[in-house]
Design an enzyme around this catalytic site. Structure first.
Site, PDB file in Angstrom:
ATOM      1  N   ASP A  47     -65.352 -22.814 -34.615  1.00 43.33           N
ATOM      2  CA  ASP A  47     -65.499 -23.545 -35.947  1.00 43.33           C
ATOM      3  C   ASP A  47     -65.747 -24.870 -35.528  1.00 43.33           C
ATOM      4  O   ASP A  47     -65.759 -25.432 -34.180  1.00 43.33           O
ATOM      5  CB  ASP A  47     -64.145 -24.077 -36.623  1.00 43.33           C
ATOM      6  CG  ASP A  47     -63.596 -22.725 -37.606  1.00 43.33           C
ATOM      7  OD1 ASP A  47     -64.334 -21.723 -37.412  1.00 43.33           O
ATOM      8  OD2 ASP A  47     -62.912 -22.853 -38.421  1.00 43.33           O
ATOM      9  N   HIS A 191     -62.159 -23.227 -31.814  1.00 49.99           N
ATOM     10  CA  HIS A 191     -63.102 -24.289 -31.979  1.00 49.99           C
ATOM     11  C   HIS A 191     -64.223 -24.752 -30.768  1.00 49.99           C
ATOM     12  O   HIS A 191     -63.588 -24.567 -29.665  1.00 49.99           O
ATOM     13  CB  HIS A 191     -62.377 -25.660 -32.241  1.00 49.99           C
ATOM     14  CG  HIS A 191     -61.546 -25.718 -33.536  1.00 49.99           C
ATOM     15  ND1 HIS A 191     -60.340 -25.009 -33.548  1.00 49.99           N
ATOM     16  CD2 HIS A 191     -61.777 -25.824 -34.873  1.00 49.99           C
ATOM     17  CE1 HIS A 191     -59.718 -25.212 -34.605  1.00 49.99           C
ATOM     18  NE2 HIS A 191     -60.640 -25.509 -35.561  1.00 49.99           N
TER      19      HIS A 191
END
Length: 231
Positions: A47, A191
């Site tokens: 992400d 991430h």
């Protein structure tokens, strides 16, 4: 048009059928968190990118281990780094939406929500097919948001393993946590923002250890094809 574009279009159509069943089976419509399967497949997801440094490092690691992943990009970041977006797609990874500006969706009006989705969609489609996967920023969502996403052709993807790599944990801790918790059909949250400096090294360890255990790393759309609940 490039072959990979057509390949993803075919997978996207398959996802529509697969995720329909998954949503129906998910109590309270909490999104897709894992897939029920006996096959040793796992989905790594990232992400908040792309990031000029972190995304590049991750792509190098994934390529080394012949691993595919799904990147839930922020529209604003992808707009600023079109070359990175193009590289993610051209190397066979899947691109999903994480909204345009990382706003909490539950605080937005319907018009603002539609704009977040549409702006990100437009950016992604400069390098890849229309996205069909969405991950809500901060994991903030409700029934209305899920329905709005479904109306626009999206499935909401959550996770079964949260690495908390955003907290700048030691990469060995991240890797150990994933390798201990993983099971067939797991979806791993990580991430590729600038702050996740240890994530590329963690992914290298995860990929090496799990590959030796017979695991394959696939995109979310590919993972959904292994869902035994729909067979």
């Amino acid at each position: 048009m490039r072959k990979w574009v057509w390949a993803w279009c075919g997978i996207a159509l398959a996802v529509a059928a697969a995720t329909g069943v998954m949503y129906e089976a998910s109590a309270g419509h909490k999104g897709i968190r894992e897939v029920k399967t006996q096959q040793r497949v796992v989905a790594l997801t990232f992400d908040d990118g792309p990031d000029e440094v972190m995304t590049t490092k991750l792509l190098q690691v994934l390529k080394k281990y012949n691993a595919k992943a799904t990147f839930f990009v922020m529209g604003r970041r992808a707009e600023e780094l079109p070359g990175q977006l193009e590289q993610i797609a051209s190397e066979g990874h899947e691109i999903g939406s994480h909204g345009f500006s990382h706003k909490w969706l539950t605080k937005l009006s319907d018009e603002e929500l539609a704009e977040e989705i549409a702006r990100t969609e437009a950016v992604i489609m400069t390098a890849a097919p229309k996205p069909v996967l969405f991950r809500p920023p901060g994991a903030y969502y409700n029934e209305h948001i899920i329905q709005e996403l479904r109306n626009k052709g999206y499935s909401m993807i959550m996770w079964s393993i949260d690495t908390r790599d955003w907290a700048r944990q030691d990469y060995t801790v991240i890797a150990r946590d994933v390798t201990r918790k993983v099971k067939p059909g797991s979806i791993v949250l990580m991430h590729d923002g600038y702050y996740a400096s240890g994530t590329p090294k963690a992914v290298a360890i995860i990929a090496e250890k799990l590959s030796k255990q017979g695991y394959r790393f696939v995109t979310i759309s590919e993972l959904l094809q292994y869902n035994e609940e729909r067979k």
